[in-house]
Design an enzyme around this catalytic site. Structure first.
Site, PDB file in Angstrom:
ATOM      1  CD  GLU A  28      -2.912   0.873   2.454  1.00 33.01           C
ATOM      2  OE1 GLU A  28      -3.986   1.502   2.429  1.00 33.01           O
ATOM      3  OE2 GLU A  28      -2.607   0.083   3.385  1.00 33.01           O
ATOM      4  CE  LYS A  33      -7.542   0.949   2.736  1.00 30.88           C
ATOM      5  NZ  LYS A  33      -6.344   1.166   3.588  1.00 30.88           N
ATOM      6  CB  CYS A  57      -4.613  -2.321   3.996  1.00 29.78           C
ATOM      7  SG  CYS A  57      -3.855  -2.612   5.614  1.00 29.78           S
ATOM      8  N   PRO A  88      22.080   3.116  28.861  1.00 31.21           N
ATOM      9  CG  PRO A  88      21.056   4.964  29.795  1.00 31.21           C
ATOM     10  CD  PRO A  88      21.038   4.112  28.574  1.00 31.21           C
ATOM     11  CB  SER A 148      19.976  -0.569  35.474  1.00 32.10           C
ATOM     12  OG  SER A 148      18.936  -1.455  35.096  1.00 32.10           O
ATOM     13  CB  SER A 178      18.533  -1.404  30.975  1.00 28.88           C
ATOM     14  OG  SER A 178      19.021  -2.156  32.073  1.00 28.88           O
TER      15      SER A 178
END
Length: 739
Positions: free
Chosen positions: A49, A118, A185, A378, A380, A385
């Site tokens: 699409e 459509k 769709c 980061p 941890s 994470s």
């Protein structure tokens, strides 16, 4: 007896990793899909699409430039021979009679045969098609003898001698009698789906060009709809989908397929790092005709439909005749393909696989298209994470495998560019292992304070080593103390934790300053670590707040949740834990993930109380205790709030039955607590990091969850009604909570 060649047709469909407004790149990928389709002997090729401009253009669909560039691209596609000897079904927006439509454009031998708009638009969840397009309805005077015409740009007359093209809900009937129709769709998902009328009118091949995004457990529903459509009506159903991230939070998960008479005969990958996947199947159309003829009820309804002036949904479906014989192709005789008669084993990823594969491919698209040199995370040592780190590790595995299989392919070239190995001396370089690639692109850091435990520090380091990331262990206590000293100088006061005599306001402020300083440190590292390592570029900061924490607001505003990207922002805590347990089985060396999955989540922002600290968490502070609710309960709240559209009272009515082991008053208290914290923290969603969309109860304010962020957090009417209902339960406050 072998079928005659006149009943055989080879059809092709594809996954394309298109990028919104990348018109040149999109044309390149479309051309490649057409080349591969022809190479495999196809007579008909279906694309996704809005493939020419990319599905996610959003408000760029309101700009006339977008439509002009699409026509330029279509002209280029025809000029470069995409449709030579191949019936091509392209997706693009069309401005017709002053109205914007989402269309399929069918082309053959450099001529536009049909523009098919459509008729049903997607306007729920992440979709806003009604904002940009109009659903098409056939004009009252539309007939097969007087089709609606669309005037083409003058370029088409100059180059191809064509002034106009039929516009409307038509299908194509070829010289040999083969009928080919379109569906887009959302039309597959509607109650009165267009494929029903097409099939009853004798259309044997239906192509659905789609822009369907990934959501956990969604593929099974999509497959069932297509199998059911052809099981009831017979026929050949081709599904083409966008695949990849085209610039937003969603990931389109491909999985193009070909379905015949209720059985899948070809399926493309759902998750992949290649830009183009083309699958083909050679079908015996006599099988379709025989299947339909064997169902008398189909014949009765087909005869009735043809006699009527319109379809069962009130739309007109007329015919365009094409002087083209798709079943008499020299390529079929030359290639002698195998006829697809039976079904194939479906490849449906488990939710655990989806959690890692979808975000991994999404991150790869962001990384290669952003110009960044990698990621900073980061780390941890906690589940969230660590999940993000594991997803990057999976990304490195997928990319390394693809680069080593095709050292001259696009994936390998992108890999060399990102890893800064694209100089002439490294023209054939590819990473030897996923760990080697991870060392180039993933930078992790444990940013501890005096409140951090040795347990989480150890987990973070072991995981970084296993993945191969460039890992640092940082103490940020000096920064925390410096900020507090500035505050003391300015005010004459020094805040204390609650466990040391302070108020809750002081306690929260001391927790939040640690979290926010981690964000500041993260961006410093992201900008300078490439320089530290003697490389150029910058890093994208990855966040790691899950969907349940976003829903509850259990995060510090502008802490590490304020990153550049968040691959788990739409995934529940429960699914993440299952993913962490699954990954060590599929990716040897990541055994530490199972240990992390089983550890109690902890923020580690308060001082450690040795008397109450657990061996698993290494800390006395746990997330569920802080929140006053479990992650499992949060999952219930999220699904009922968004997917079941429950307010406080209706949510209570459902949960008082589901949680029958609790007294009604306790259920009411939990619901009230959830809605209080949901509403008081809703403002945090206005700054939420762009997160991978995976769960249908995402609280993302930017696209998915269009609710206000300023509430009366007392919910006076709703909570009062709940109290009235609780009072009606006999002995509700004395109920045995253990029965």
């Amino acid at each position: 007896m072998a079928p005659s060649s006149s009943s055989l047709i080879t059809v092709a469909t594809c996954n394309l990793n298109q990028w919104a407004l990348d018109f040149d790149g999109n044309v390149h990928r479309i051309l490649e899909s057409c080349r591969l389709a022809k190479e495999q002997g196809a007579s008909y090729r279906l694309g996704p699409e809005l493939e020419i401009c990319g599905y996610g253009c959003e408000d760029h669909f309101l700009e006339h430039d977008t439509f002009d560039h699409c026509w330029e691209s279509l002209c280029q596609l025809l000029g470069e021979g995409a449709s030579d000897g191949l019936l091509c079904d392209f997706g693009m927006p069309i401005l017709h009679a002053g109205v914007r439509y989402n269309c399929r454009v069918l082309c053959h031998d450099r001529k536009i045969l049909l523009i098919r708009p459509k008729s049903a638009l997607a306007d729920n969840g992440n979709y806003r098609e009604g904002r940009y397009f109009t659903a098409y309805s056939s004009p009252a005077n539309s007939t097969a003898n007087c089709p609606e015409k669309h005037l083409l740009p003058s370029t088409f007359f100059v180059k191809f001698g064509q002034r106009d093209a039929p516009f409307g809900l038509y299908h194509v009937e070829c010289a040999d009698g083969t009928a080919i129709g379109c569906e887009s769709c959302e039309e597959l998902w509607t109650p009165q789906a267009s494929h029903i009328d097409l099939a009853l009118r004798g259309v044997e091949i239906i192509g659905n060009g789609s822009g369907s995004h990934h959501e956990l457990r969604k593929l099974s529903t999509r497959i069932e709809l297509m199998m059911s459509a052809t099981r009831k009506c017979g026929g050949v159903y081709l599904y083409s989908n966008q695949r990849g991230c085209d610039g937003g939070r969603t990931y389109y998960d491909g999985c193009a397929m070909i379905v015949v008479n209720g059985k899948i005969v070809a399926q493309a990958p759902q998750f992949d790092v290649h830009d183009v996947n083309v699958i083909t199947a050679t079908i015996d159309l006599d099988d379709v005709r025989s299947y339909r003829a064997s169902h008398p009820s189909f014949g009765i309804q087909a005869a009735r439909t043809i006699a009527e002036s319109g379809g069962s949904n009130g739309l007109m479906y007329d015919t365009i005749t094409l002087v083209f014989d798709p079943t008499n192709s020299a390529s079929i005789n030359k290639n002698r393909p195998k006829i697809m008669e039976g079904g194939m084993a479906l490849k449906i990823a488990s939710p655990e696989e989806e959690c890692c594969l979808g975000p991994a491919c999404w991150l790869w698209d962001y990384l290669r298209r952003s110009g960044a040199a990698g990621f900073f995370l980061p780390l941890s040592g906690g589940a969230d994470s660590s999940s993000v780190a594991a997803i990057v590790a999976v990304m490195c595995t997928l990319v390394t495998k693809a680069a080593r299989e095709y050292p001259e392919g696009d994936v390998a070239k992108d890999c060399r560019r990102i890893c800064r190995k694209d100089d002439p001396g490294n023209s054939s370089w590819v990473p030897s292992t996923p760990e080697e690639m991870a060392n180039f692109v993933l930078h992790t850091a444990f940013m501890g304070t005096e409140n951090s435990s040795a347990v989480t520090h150890s987990r973070a380091k072991r995981l970084g080593d296993a993945i191969g990331s460039y890992h640092l262990s940082i103490k940020i206590d000096l920064m925390v103390k410096a900020v507090l000293q500035v505050f003391q100088i300015a005010t004459g006061h020094m805040p204390r934790f609650a466990s040391r005599g302070g108020t809750m306001s002081e306690d929260l402020a001391l927790q939040n300053i640690q979290a926010r300083l981690r964000m500041v440190t993260s961006y410093l590292m992201a900008q300078l670590l490439p320089w530290v390592r003697g490389r150029s570029g910058f890093l994208l900061v990855l966040g790691s707040a899950n969907v349940d924490e976003g829903l509850r607001g259990y995060m510090t505003k502008y802490d590490c949740s304020s990153a550049d990207l968040n691959p788990i922002g739409g995934i529940s805590k429960g699914d993440l834990k299952r993913m962490l347990i699954y990954l060590p089985r599929e990716y040897p060396g990541l055994d530490v993930l199972a240990e992390i999955a089983n550890a109690p989540p902890t923020a580690e922002l308060r001082p450690i109380d040795a008397a109450t600290a657990t061996a698993e968490a290494g800390h006395s502070q746990t997330d569920e205790e802080d929140m006053g609710m479990t992650y499992e309960e949060l999952g219930y709240f999220g699904r009922l709030r968004k997917m079941s559209r429950c307010g406080p009272v209706s949510m209570f009515r459902k949960l008082v039955v589901t949680w029958s082991h609790l007294a009604p008053s306790d259920v009411a208290a939990k619901v009230k607590r959830f809605f209080y914290y949901y509403s008081v923290n809703r403002h945090k969603m206005t700054t939420i990091t762009p997160a991978y969309h995976a769960e249908a109860y995402s609280p993302d304010d930017n696209r998915f969850d269009l609710r206000q962020f300023l509430y009366n957090t007392r919910w006076t009417r709703q909570f009062a009604v709940m109290d009235q209902i609780v009072a009606q339960y006999p002995d509700s406050d004395n109920k045995d909570k253990n029965d």
